[in-house]
Structures are given as structure tokens and as C-alpha cells.
Design a protein around this motif. Sequence first.
Motif, PDB file in Angstrom:
ATOM      1  N   TRP A  22       0.932  -1.229  -0.083  1.00 35.60           N
ATOM      2  CA  TRP A  22       0.060  -0.136  -0.131  1.00 35.60           C
ATOM      3  C   TRP A  22       0.947   1.326  -0.088  1.00 35.60           C
ATOM      4  CZ3 TRP A  22      -4.319   2.109  -1.592  1.00 35.60           C
ATOM      5  CH2 TRP A  22      -4.867   3.063  -0.711  1.00 35.60           C
ATOM      6  N   TYR A  23       1.804   1.417   0.803  1.00 37.06           N
ATOM      7  CA  TYR A  23       2.849   2.276   0.557  1.00 37.06           C
ATOM      8  C   TYR A  23       3.456   2.720  -0.623  1.00 37.06           C
ATOM      9  CZ  TYR A  23       7.420   4.543   1.837  1.00 37.06           C
ATOM     10  OH  TYR A  23       8.235   5.771   1.619  1.00 37.06           O
ATOM     11  N   ASN A  24       4.005   1.541  -1.423  1.00 34.22           N
ATOM     12  CA  ASN A  24       4.571   1.894  -2.712  1.00 34.22           C
ATOM     13  C   ASN A  24       3.339   2.254  -3.719  1.00 34.22           C
ATOM     14  OD1 ASN A  24       7.112   0.937  -2.277  1.00 34.22           O
ATOM     15  ND2 ASN A  24       6.415  -1.049  -2.365  1.00 34.22           N
ATOM     16  N   VAL A  25       2.018   1.836  -3.589  1.00 36.88           N
ATOM     17  CA  VAL A  25       1.235   2.460  -4.393  1.00 36.88           C
ATOM     18  C   VAL A  25       0.669   3.833  -4.126  1.00 36.88           C
ATOM     19  CG1 VAL A  25      -1.447   2.399  -4.868  1.00 36.88           C
ATOM     20  CG2 VAL A  25      -0.016   0.475  -5.008  1.00 36.88           C
ATOM     21  N   VAL A  26       0.617   4.051  -2.807  1.00 34.34           N
ATOM     22  CA  VAL A  26       0.279   5.867  -2.477  1.00 34.34           C
ATOM     23  C   VAL A  26       1.489   6.648  -2.853  1.00 34.34           C
ATOM     24  CG1 VAL A  26      -0.116   7.313  -0.443  1.00 34.34           C
ATOM     25  CG2 VAL A  26      -1.156   5.088  -0.627  1.00 34.34           C
ATOM     26  N   ALA A  27       2.654   5.928  -2.701  1.00 38.85           N
ATOM     27  CA  ALA A  27       3.887   7.054  -2.907  1.00 38.85           C
ATOM     28  C   ALA A  27       3.951   7.274  -4.599  1.00 38.85           C
ATOM     29  CB  ALA A  27       5.161   6.196  -2.616  1.00 38.85           C
ATOM     30  N   GLN A  28       3.507   6.097  -5.088  1.00 37.30           N
ATOM     31  CA  GLN A  28       3.781   6.277  -6.848  1.00 37.30           C
ATOM     32  C   GLN A  28       2.447   7.096  -7.235  1.00 37.30           C
ATOM     33  OE1 GLN A  28       3.404   2.632  -9.107  1.00 37.30           O
ATOM     34  NE2 GLN A  28       3.922   3.551 -10.792  1.00 37.30           N
ATOM     35  N   ALA A  29       1.279   7.109  -6.612  1.00 33.50           N
ATOM     36  CA  ALA A  29       0.104   7.710  -6.962  1.00 33.50           C
ATOM     37  C   ALA A  29       0.145   9.140  -6.383  1.00 33.50           C
ATOM     38  CB  ALA A  29      -1.070   7.216  -6.515  1.00 33.50           C
ATOM     39  N   LEU A  30       0.693   9.527  -5.519  1.00 34.01           N
ATOM     40  CA  LEU A  30       1.013  11.074  -5.247  1.00 34.01           C
ATOM     41  C   LEU A  30       2.284  11.642  -5.209  1.00 34.01           C
ATOM     42  CD1 LEU A  30      -0.875  10.796  -1.740  1.00 34.01           C
ATOM     43  CD2 LEU A  30      -1.982  10.861  -4.103  1.00 34.01           C
ATOM     44  N   ASN A  31       2.839  10.733  -6.283  1.00 36.38           N
ATOM     45  CA  ASN A  31       4.442  11.507  -6.564  1.00 36.38           C
ATOM     46  C   ASN A  31       5.310  11.779  -5.472  1.00 36.38           C
ATOM     47  OD1 ASN A  31       3.893  11.456  -9.650  1.00 36.38           O
ATOM     48  ND2 ASN A  31       2.415  13.066  -9.060  1.00 36.38           N
ATOM     49  N   LEU A  32       5.401  10.794  -4.493  1.00 37.60           N
ATOM     50  CA  LEU A  32       6.189  10.982  -3.173  1.00 37.60           C
ATOM     51  C   LEU A  32       7.645  10.438  -3.270  1.00 37.60           C
ATOM     52  CD1 LEU A  32       3.158  10.681  -0.774  1.00 37.60           C
ATOM     53  CD2 LEU A  32       4.477  12.769  -1.442  1.00 37.60           C
ATOM     54  N   ASP A  33       8.664  10.963  -2.862  1.00 34.11           N
ATOM     55  CA  ASP A  33       9.898  10.452  -2.866  1.00 34.11           C
ATOM     56  C   ASP A  33       9.981   9.320  -1.585  1.00 34.11           C
ATOM     57  OD1 ASP A  33      12.702   9.605  -2.428  1.00 34.11           O
ATOM     58  OD2 ASP A  33      13.239  11.832  -2.403  1.00 34.11           O
ATOM     59  N   THR A  34      10.171   8.064  -2.082  1.00 30.07           N
ATOM     60  CA  THR A  34      10.222   6.742  -1.111  1.00 30.07           C
ATOM     61  C   THR A  34      11.342   6.981   0.136  1.00 30.07           C
ATOM     62  OG1 THR A  34      11.244   5.501  -2.472  1.00 30.07           O
ATOM     63  CG2 THR A  34       8.955   5.256  -2.426  1.00 30.07           C
ATOM     64  N   SER A  35      12.450   7.816  -0.454  1.00 34.88           N
ATOM     65  CA  SER A  35      13.524   7.863   0.794  1.00 34.88           C
ATOM     66  C   SER A  35      13.154   8.987   1.878  1.00 34.88           C
ATOM     67  CB  SER A  35      14.806   8.481  -0.134  1.00 34.88           C
ATOM     68  OG  SER A  35      14.650   9.626  -0.455  1.00 34.88           O
ATOM     69  N   THR A  36      11.945   9.597   1.694  1.00 34.77           N
ATOM     70  CA  THR A  36      11.728  10.505   2.843  1.00 34.77           C
ATOM     71  C   THR A  36       9.926  10.546   3.273  1.00 34.77           C
ATOM     72  OG1 THR A  36      11.259  12.281   1.278  1.00 34.77           O
ATOM     73  CG2 THR A  36      13.351  12.169   2.168  1.00 34.77           C
TER      74      THR A  36
END
Length: 396
Positions: A22-36
Motif C-alpha cells: 500500500w505504501y508503494n502504491v500511495v507513493a507512486q500515485a501521489l508522486n512522493l519520494d520513498t526515501s523521505t
Amino acid sequence: MSTPTAAPDQIAETVIKLNAGWYNVVAQALNLDTSTFLLAQGTLGLQSNDSSGLYLMSDAVIPSASVAYLDPTGLSKRSSAYRMLLGALRSEGGTDLPAVLGDQYSRWLDYRDNWWKQNPTSTLTQATLFEQWADRMLNPGQKASAIAVFKQQANTPLIRALDALSAPAATQEFVRQDGERYRLFVYSANIEAARQGLNTGGQATIDFNSESMESRLQHTTVMGSASGFYDIFSASASGSFDQLNKQASESSLTVKGRIGQYSTLVTHPMDWFQSDEYMRAYNNKGADVWDPQASAGDWDSFFAQPNGQLARRLSQLVLVSDYDLTVTSHATYSQSQVQQITAEASGGVWPFFSASASSSHRTEYHHNDDGTLSVEHKLPKGDVQIWGANYQNAPK
């Protein structure tokens, strides 16, 4: 509502993987940097129409994790950690107060630190607080000398920082529904900025499927991929969902729908936070800066990764509004099971847990023709939820 603590290992492991996916889907959908990016679990609603919810979350000391239970009322406060930091430092220049107070110096530090712990939003100045302590603890001659020395140091950056932290403008008053008044430290992230950011923000489509999810995390942290809830269904105090959780964990889950508005909101402390004192502490570890007689902490307790009280700061809040999302558990449920879940899953259904019974989004349960269970979540345009945060490690 109590947080689940005794889920079977198999279910807990499944939820950890689900959270990572779920984290990876949300990060991709909302254009978020997974390192921060830190994804919030268990506290969806802003729960207010004013800035109080934003201030509470902005002031939270967030854990080192990719996914975490983020209830700001249960987290340490950045403002409190910063006050403790100032209490651990020696004043710049001036006559050395320890030499004047002697054995009483440590007692003054204990009195000051305990006072601020019990009165975190007090507007008392350092000079007034010191005179209050000196009047109680010192004989008249020593009191006069000590107050004179303290006044000589009163214009140092450290004392000015302490006074700024206690200034009336450092906090804002809010009123609870029961009429009780309380104060919160002020941050740049307020409700007007949140709504403006959402109105000019982006839109997103959510399409999550546990059978095809990516459960690896780019940014692995000490708390792993989950902290807080380890069940699919979060029961009320009287409910037990062990069998239902097992049933759901053995079948696929999907989350599909749209987010009409999302944005990130920069948040930084206002004038009560003096960055010069923060940087003086970070850049020096010696006794010329850190007071060896203070019990508030040392460099490691404040800045060492990953558990230092000021080791990282919340730099942006991830906000959403105007969504319609449907979570479907593709297990087969009886009518009585659906009724039990509807009646007793007071904490919600994965991944949309809520820390309180009153949530800002509307939830509808649907027992589908094929026996599966769908839970639809709707948030009206104009209502705001915090879905997570971006953070920076010290000294940024």
C-alpha cells in the motif's frame, strides 16, 4: 480504542506486506519520494475545522519507519524536545552562573526543567522563573547576587531563545467541543494554507491489488514496514476477529477509486524556534556548549540516528481530500459475519484505520453478490485528511 497487540504471526506478517504494498502504491500515485516519505496508519482524520490538527501533527516527533501509527497525541512533541535541548546548553558569554550558585546550580536546573514539563505553554520569562526560584531557595544575599548575574546573561542568544519559546505569540489558543481551552505551538501549516494547496494540487487514481503488489521497500528503517495495527479488521473492545482476520489474510484485497485532491504542505516552526541555538548544539559536542550539570540530555540523546529526540523533523504533511475509495476483501463472508464486522469493527478495515470513533470520512459496508465484502470510503471536498509526512534528518 485499543491498538491490536496479539495478532497471530501469520496475520501480522501478511499485514506488514500489505502495508509495504500500500505504501508503494500511495507513493507512486501521489508522486512522493520513498526515501523521505512516511505513510500514516491509524489516524486518517484531521478531526477539526481549524489549524489544531495540523499543528499537532507538525509538532510530532515522527518515528524512523516507512509506515507507522501516527496519532500525534501519543507521540513526543518537537517543541518539548527543543525546550529540553535549550535546557541542556550553556549560555554564551557573560558571568558563569554555576560559579555563583555552587551546589544550588543543579537544583535550579531541575526546578526549571520540571516547571516547563508541567507548564509547557507557560508565558513566564526565564528571568521571572529564576527570580521565583531564587526567592524560595536562596538566602537574601545570595539571591541578590544570583539575580544580578542572571540579568547579565539575560541578553545572550540562549536566554532569548528560551524567552521566545515562552512568548505569548509562540502558541495559539483553541477551544474543544466541551469548551475547554488549550494552547498549541504555532507552525506555518495552517488550515487556510492546507485548503489552498489542495485546491491547486493534483488528482490521483488508486488501483491496489495484493496479488500483484510490490512489497519491497526502497527505504528500510529500524521499525520495518509496519507499526501499530497488525490485523485486517480492528475490533472494538468487545469484539474478537481472530477467525475473520485469518480468513481475510488468506484471500486477496484490493483498493480502487480516485483521490480528487492531494498536495504536500510545508510546515516549519514559527519564531518560537531559534535555528541558531539548534545549530550551535548540533555542530558542537563539547562542554563549552553542553552543560555538564544539566540532566536534560546530550548530543547523542538529541541528534543520534535513529532515536535522537531531534534526529529528524517533519518537513511536509501529505494531505488528501475529495476521495471515493473502495476496499474489497475477496474472501467469502456469511451475512452474520458481515453484520459482526459492520457492528464491531470500530477501528476500521485495513488500510483505513481511525484512531477515534469519529472519523471525517463516511464509510459504507457492502456484502456483494459473490459473498465478498467491500467497504467504501468517501471524503467530501473541503474536508482534509493527513495521509503521511515527508521528513528530513538533522540538521536540516
